[in-house]
Write an enzyme that holds these catalytic residues in place. Structure first.
Site, PDB file in Angstrom:
ATOM      1  N   LYS A  71     -32.697 -53.545  13.092  1.00  0.00           N
ATOM      2  CA  LYS A  71     -32.901 -54.221  14.377  1.00  0.00           C
ATOM      3  C   LYS A  71     -34.284 -53.917  14.965  1.00  0.00           C
ATOM      4  CE  LYS A  71     -30.067 -52.829  17.447  1.00  0.00           C
ATOM      5  NZ  LYS A  71     -30.949 -51.807  18.066  1.00  0.00           N
ATOM      6  N   THR A  73     -36.912 -52.793  13.373  1.00  0.00           N
ATOM      7  CA  THR A  73     -37.897 -53.375  12.456  1.00  0.00           C
ATOM      8  C   THR A  73     -38.079 -54.866  12.742  1.00  0.00           C
ATOM      9  OG1 THR A  73     -37.322 -51.748  10.755  1.00  0.00           O
ATOM     10  CG2 THR A  73     -38.448 -53.743  10.008  1.00  0.00           C
ATOM     11  N   ARG A  94     -37.119 -48.640  23.004  1.00  0.00           N
ATOM     12  CA  ARG A  94     -36.713 -47.334  23.527  1.00  0.00           C
ATOM     13  C   ARG A  94     -37.469 -46.211  22.815  1.00  0.00           C
ATOM     14  NH1 ARG A  94     -30.698 -47.181  22.117  1.00  0.00           N
ATOM     15  NH2 ARG A  94     -31.462 -48.484  20.435  1.00  0.00           N
ATOM     16  N   LYS A 105     -29.763 -40.138  11.435  1.00  0.00           N
ATOM     17  CA  LYS A 105     -30.374 -41.456  11.540  1.00  0.00           C
ATOM     18  C   LYS A 105     -31.833 -41.480  11.112  1.00  0.00           C
ATOM     19  CE  LYS A 105     -30.989 -45.203  14.912  1.00  0.00           C
ATOM     20  NZ  LYS A 105     -30.859 -45.592  16.325  1.00  0.00           N
ATOM     21  N   ALA A 273     -26.828 -46.032  23.288  1.00  0.00           N
ATOM     22  CA  ALA A 273     -26.100 -47.278  23.513  1.00  0.00           C
ATOM     23  C   ALA A 273     -24.588 -47.111  23.366  1.00  0.00           C
ATOM     24  CB  ALA A 273     -26.590 -48.349  22.546  1.00  0.00           C
ATOM     25  N   PHE A 301     -27.557 -50.749  18.922  1.00  0.00           N
ATOM     26  CA  PHE A 301     -26.382 -51.071  18.113  1.00  0.00           C
ATOM     27  C   PHE A 301     -26.034 -52.561  18.171  1.00  0.00           C
ATOM     28  CE2 PHE A 301     -25.492 -46.444  19.172  1.00  0.00           C
ATOM     29  CZ  PHE A 301     -25.998 -45.988  17.972  1.00  0.00           C
ATOM     30  N   PHE A 381     -33.158 -58.324   1.732  1.00  0.00           N
ATOM     31  CA  PHE A 381     -33.134 -57.241   0.748  1.00  0.00           C
ATOM     32  C   PHE A 381     -33.318 -57.869  -0.638  1.00  0.00           C
ATOM     33  CE2 PHE A 381     -31.572 -54.645   4.111  1.00  0.00           C
ATOM     34  CZ  PHE A 381     -31.699 -53.317   3.716  1.00  0.00           C
ATOM     35  N   TRP A 409     -39.990 -56.385   6.962  1.00  0.00           N
ATOM     36  CA  TRP A 409     -40.094 -55.029   6.409  1.00  0.00           C
ATOM     37  C   TRP A 409     -41.134 -54.992   5.286  1.00  0.00           C
ATOM     38  CZ3 TRP A 409     -39.435 -52.668   1.658  1.00  0.00           C
ATOM     39  CH2 TRP A 409     -39.338 -51.280   1.657  1.00  0.00           C
TER      40      TRP A 409
END
Length: 556
Positions: A71, A73, A94, A105, A273, A301, A381, A409
């Site tokens: 998200k 990214t 954030r 994470k 979140a 999230f 991907f 990405w």
């Protein structure tokens, strides 16, 4: 394959003064933190108040999985792509917490060729905002315990203190502690505990404050305890609001950095979140709206948590009207929601993908229920097959939602041009009809049931005896006319992290309701959500290092 930190270290950053100049800001508007970071004065909001607001784009996602969604990214890649197609854009994000960064994470500055830099600084101490919040929070704790020690003029009941301490690390051993041991000279013994700093109400307050005066008033309204007569005791009763505000005088100013492609980025505040409201600061968002045509912000999230709180809490308090939302998903994550094990995600599985798509479908419904037009962004991907992508695209089209394939990405802004064009097209041709989910003046039960049934898809809500007593107390204090901040697992639409996809026939159990009178919302705790996370068996910290010449390794 280069790691994220290697890509970031090889980037060609511009001096932050140059980035600021591109936004019409001068050196008098900045407080520099080296060459590549700066605080931006709140005076800019007054100077630019007559500027028209730009368009506000929210980036949200499906329920997160170990397969990854990307998200942040996508947010960064979209902002860079908007600039590539001739729009001025700012990414509003954030601040990462050290707890998750050293836990499971890892960093939170994007990934691949869609990152904000200086990545190492942003993921570590940055400009010290979170440390300032930690200190302010613990100053209030110190003032509270000192008041008990010095005679307890307010008659505070040590058994009914609701203000814990905080630290910005995942440390389960601190969840429940005893303070004041060692005899009379060392304070009044009582039970206490620690939350993680990003779960602090002061973090939420800083993120929602409109200016310094609003910040001070909110800090004074923090409920810290009850006295022996059962009456509330607030931070203002301890005369704490002035000193707390003083500690946050710099932290309240938004932080300006840049992306790998030199697109401006405001990174400010980081409430969790799944515990708090999961959005960056109101001030950073409002400033961005005055300085650029497009502000690309995020909410933590999935849309069940982050987007709901962005719409019902942040937009309510800041009078924001989002123009569109981007919902991020991956084929891999959807297959995992469809029942495929993590080890088999690289294999084509159309049946599992079809089943897992129901999770995305619910998030699309959620966003549309607010009257906000949505665009689905499929984060690419290499293992995605043509048939899998075709299935997702066809299903999105059946639902009448725009869908775009993105490769930010791997390709940075270039990989998000199609998404940027689609977002602009949607914003220009489909006016937002944004509306709130509920009336804040409704009863606590009605508000919680509205979120649980409409957004999560629950059949019913069960309130424990403790939660019902909390509701009685909140109503007695006349604090019930506030928005609800649901504390729920991020992994499922339900309050059970094991129920993936789009579960049905479940109920939400509210076990406790906490008052955040300064933040001006009520926190409804469900399931087994912890306000102080623990470290995994192999923390990310174990793979981090720094070389003799100061080069950082392993920071994702």
């Amino acid at each position: 394959m280069k790691t994220d930190v290697q890509i970031a270290q090889e980037s060609n950053m511009k001096p932050i003064k140059e980035i600021a100049e591109g936004l019409g800001l001068g050196k008098e508007d900045l407080e520099l933190y080296g060459d590549y970071k700066a605080k931006v004065s709140l005076d800019v909001l007054k100077e630019k108040e007559n500027n028209p607001d730009g368009k506000l784009i929210l980036v949200t996602a499906i329920n997160p999985t170990p397969a990854g969604e990307g998200k942040t990214t996508m947010n960064i890649g979209l902002s860079m792509a908007l600039n590539k197609i001739g729009k001025t854009a700012i990414s509003a994000l954030r601040e990462p917490s050290l707890g998750p960064s050293f836990g499971i994470k890892g960093g939170a500055a994007g990934g691949g060729y869609a990152q904000v830099v200086p990545m190492e600084d942003i993921n570590l101490h940055f400009t010290g905002d979170i440390h300032a919040i930690t200190t302010a929070h613990n100053l209030l704790s110190a003032l509270l315990d000192n008041h008990l020690h010095q005679g307890n003029e307010l008659g505070i009941d040590p058994r009914r203190i609701v203000w814990k301490r905080v630290v910005d690390l995942n440390d389960r051993a601190l969840r429940n502690i005893v303070v004041g041991l060692g005899g009379k000279a060392h304070g009044v013994p009582r039970e206490d505990g620690f939350d993680i700093t990003v779960a602090s109400e002061i973090m939420a307050i800083l993120a929602l404050a409109n200016d310094l005066e609003d910040l001070k008033k909110r800090l004074g309204n923090i409920l810290v305890a009850y006295n022996y007569d059962g009456e509330p005791v607030y931070a203002r009763d301890l005369k704490a609001e002035g000193s707390l505000t003083l500690l946050l005088k710099d932290a309240i100013e938004p932080n300006l950095v840049q992306t790998l492609e030199n697109t401006p980025a405001f990174i400010h505040c980081g409430p969790f979140a799944n515990i708090a409201h999961g959005c960056n600061s109101v001030l950073a968002t409002k400033m961005s709206l005055k300085l650029a045509e497009y502000t690309v912000t995020e909410a933590g999230f999935g849309a069940d948590l982050g987007a709901e709180k962005f719409f019902d809490i942040k937009c309510r308090f800041a009078d924001l009207k989002p123009d569109a939302a981007v919902i991020v998903a991956t084929v891999r994550a959807l297959k995992l929601h469809g029942g495929v094990s993590k080890t088999e995600l690289n294999e084509e599985n159309l049946e599992a993908l079809k089943a897992g798509f129901e999770n995305l479908e619910k998030h699309i419904e959620n966003v549309k229920s607010y009257g906000v037009p949505a665009v689905v962004a499929i984060n690419h991907f290499p293992t995605d097959t043509e048939k899998e992508l075709e299935l997702v695209f066809n299903k999105c089209e059946e639902l009448g939602v725009e869908v775009v394939h993105s490769e930010v990405w791997a390709k940075g802004g270039e990989g998000g041009i199609e998404l940027a064009k689609k977002v602009v097209e949607v914003v220009e041709n489909t006016p937002s009809k944004f509306k709130m989910l509920y009336d804040e003046n409704a009863t606590i039960v009605d508000k919680i049931e509205k979120i649980s049934k409409d957004i999560y898809g629950a059949d019913e809500v069960d309130f424990t005896q403790k939660a019902r007593k909390d509701i009685e107390q909140i109503e007695k204090l006349n604090l019930d006319k506030m928005p609800i901040c649901m504390a729920k697992t991020q992994y499922s639409l339900s309050d059970n992290p094991q129920l993936l996809g789009r579960p049905e026939g479940f109920k939400i159990t509210v076990r406790e309701i906490k008052i955040s009178a300064g933040a001006k919302f009520l926190v409804a705790l469900t399931g087994d959500v912890m306000t102080m996370p623990g470290l995994p068996k192999v923390p990310a910290a174990n793979n981090m290092d720094i070389t003799e010449d100061g080069k950082i390794k392993g920071l994702f």
